[in-house]
Design a protein around this motif. Structure first.
Motif, PDB file in Angstrom:
ATOM      1  N   CYS A 167       0.690  -1.229   0.166  1.00 21.32           N
ATOM      2  CA  CYS A 167      -0.107  -0.031   0.043  1.00 21.32           C
ATOM      3  C   CYS A 167       0.936   1.402  -0.111  1.00 21.32           C
ATOM      4  CB  CYS A 167      -0.969   0.187   1.351  1.00 21.32           C
ATOM      5  SG  CYS A 167      -2.195  -1.377   1.544  1.00 21.32           S
ATOM      6  N   ARG A 168       1.936   1.230  -0.576  1.00 18.62           N
ATOM      7  CA  ARG A 168       2.869   2.367  -0.489  1.00 18.62           C
ATOM      8  C   ARG A 168       3.593   2.208  -1.914  1.00 18.62           C
ATOM      9  NH1 ARG A 168       5.632   4.996   3.886  1.00 18.62           N
ATOM     10  NH2 ARG A 168       4.985   2.971   5.001  1.00 18.62           N
TER      11      ARG A 168
ATOM     12  N   ILE B  94       3.684   7.843  -1.867  1.00 18.79           N
ATOM     13  CA  ILE B  94       2.376   7.845  -1.370  1.00 18.79           C
ATOM     14  C   ILE B  94       2.301   6.546  -0.453  1.00 18.79           C
ATOM     15  CG2 ILE B  94      -0.284   8.056  -1.243  1.00 18.79           C
ATOM     16  CD1 ILE B  94       0.117   9.060  -3.987  1.00 18.79           C
TER      17      ILE B  94
ATOM     18  N   PHE C  64      -0.557   4.731   1.777  1.00 19.19           N
ATOM     19  CA  PHE C  64      -2.032   4.609   1.808  1.00 19.19           C
ATOM     20  C   PHE C  64      -2.156   3.904   2.939  1.00 19.19           C
ATOM     21  CE2 PHE C  64      -1.702   5.470  -2.836  1.00 19.19           C
ATOM     22  CZ  PHE C  64      -2.607   6.083  -3.143  1.00 19.19           C
TER      23      PHE C  64
ATOM     24  N   ASN D 200       0.618   3.336   8.376  1.00 19.36           N
ATOM     25  CA  ASN D 200      -0.342   4.208   8.045  1.00 19.36           C
ATOM     26  C   ASN D 200      -1.641   3.592   8.508  1.00 19.36           C
ATOM     27  OD1 ASN D 200      -2.478   6.028   7.313  1.00 19.36           O
ATOM     28  ND2 ASN D 200      -1.812   6.250   5.265  1.00 19.36           N
TER      29      ASN D 200
ATOM     30  N   SER E 299      -4.635   8.925   2.692  1.00 20.35           N
ATOM     31  CA  SER E 299      -3.295   8.690   2.267  1.00 20.35           C
ATOM     32  C   SER E 299      -2.265   9.916   2.524  1.00 20.35           C
ATOM     33  CB  SER E 299      -3.124   8.696   0.853  1.00 20.35           C
ATOM     34  OG  SER E 299      -3.941   9.879   0.259  1.00 20.35           O
ATOM     35  N   ARG E 300      -1.096   9.682   2.673  1.00 19.90           N
ATOM     36  CA  ARG E 300       0.040  10.760   2.920  1.00 19.90           C
ATOM     37  C   ARG E 300       0.932  11.058   1.822  1.00 19.90           C
ATOM     38  NH1 ARG E 300       4.863  11.054   4.530  1.00 19.90           N
ATOM     39  NH2 ARG E 300       5.115   8.854   4.964  1.00 19.90           N
TER      40      ARG E 300
END
Length: 277
Positions: free
Chosen positions: A63-64, A107, A109, A207, A212-213
């Motif tokens: 997820c990244r 990103i 997530f 995370n 998201s970041r």
């Protein structure tokens, strides 16, 4: 033009002390919330495009993702490249002939896991032997970072660590207590920007939020840096011609008739698994 001890109000000694000491420094409130909101829109558009084509987004763990982008697809690129703090940091550490060699974004997530402690590439001899930094990475968050959203974690002072005898990017777990004892989680807010040595041992954390970041990455080399080999910055002739000289002088890129899909060469296999703790 030589760098002075004071550049646009930023003290060169403080800049070098921070990057040669902790390995990371920051400038609070460098950009307006509106400018960052526009950047976030561009990143979201570019991520959707990257995911729609083969190998468009590199996995940096569950997820990244990491995506390298064309500068002209970011509406605020010129403002970023010419920001007085960014220029002052580059000149202080890398010298007046620094080159921008990478533009991309990372990103994590929801569901992203802890990354293993790592540096982004093996230490070059200029740093390991010569004790000189010849590259920097700037990071600019597009959201207010909290503990739950997977903040960046760094072990100050470890840019000088010699990892000889093992993996040159991923320290053995026997070294983890050293990093955990030094670890600092960074919680930047919208508008903040940081500069760091990518050799300083660091990791993205899990995370656990529902958000998201996205964070922008700007990679810069000294004249003897070699990170451009891993990237493929491109601009069209029309964009190049419209750039101010102060950007053209510091942009290492190909000038192309039309933008081509970027074949990313900076895959980091050791980041694909992620850690549960």
């Amino acid at each position: 033009m030589q760098a002075s001890n004071e550049s646009a109000g930023y003290d060169v000694g403080a800049i070098m002390g921070g990057l040669y000491g902790d390995g990371i420094i920051a400038c609070k409130g460098a950009f307006s919330a509106g400018w960052v909101a526009q950047l976030k829109e561009d990143i979201e558009t570019l991520f959707a495009e990257a995911r729609a084509r083969p190998n468009g987004a590199l996995e940096r763990g569950p997820c990244r993702y990491y995506v390298e982008v064309h500068p002209e697809r970011l509406r605020g690129f010129v403002e970023l490249a010419t920001h007085p703090w960014v220029v002052a940091v580059c000149r202080a550490v890398l010298g007046p002939d620094y080159k921008i060699v990478e533009v991309g974004f990372d990103i994590p997530f929801p569901g992203a896991m802890h990354q293993p402690w790592h540096r982004d590439f093996p230490s070059p001899p200029e740093t390991l032997v010569g004790r000189r930094l010849n590259s920097l990475a700037f990071n600019l968050t597009t959201v207010d970072v909290t503990e739950e959203i997977g903040p960046f974690e760094i072990a100050p002072g470890t840019q000088w660590d010699d990892l000889a005898g093992g993996d040159l990017m991923f320290p053995d777990k026997s070294r983890y207590p050293r990093y955990e004892s030094r670890a600092q989680r960074k919680l930047p807010q919208v508008g903040d920007i940081s500069a760091r040595s990518a050799l300083t041992i660091h990791r993205g954390t899990a995370n656990r939020s529902q958000q998201s970041r996205p964070v922008l990455v700007l990679g810069v080399d000294a004249p003897d840096g070699r990170n451009a080999d891993k990237h493929d910055l491109q601009v069209t002739q029309a964009y190049w011609d419209a750039l101010p000289a102060e950007v053209r002088d510091h942009l290492r890129c190909r000038i192309v008739p039309a933008l081509e899909n970027i074949e990313q060469a900076h895959a980091i296999e050791g980041l694909k698994m992620g850690l549960t703790v």
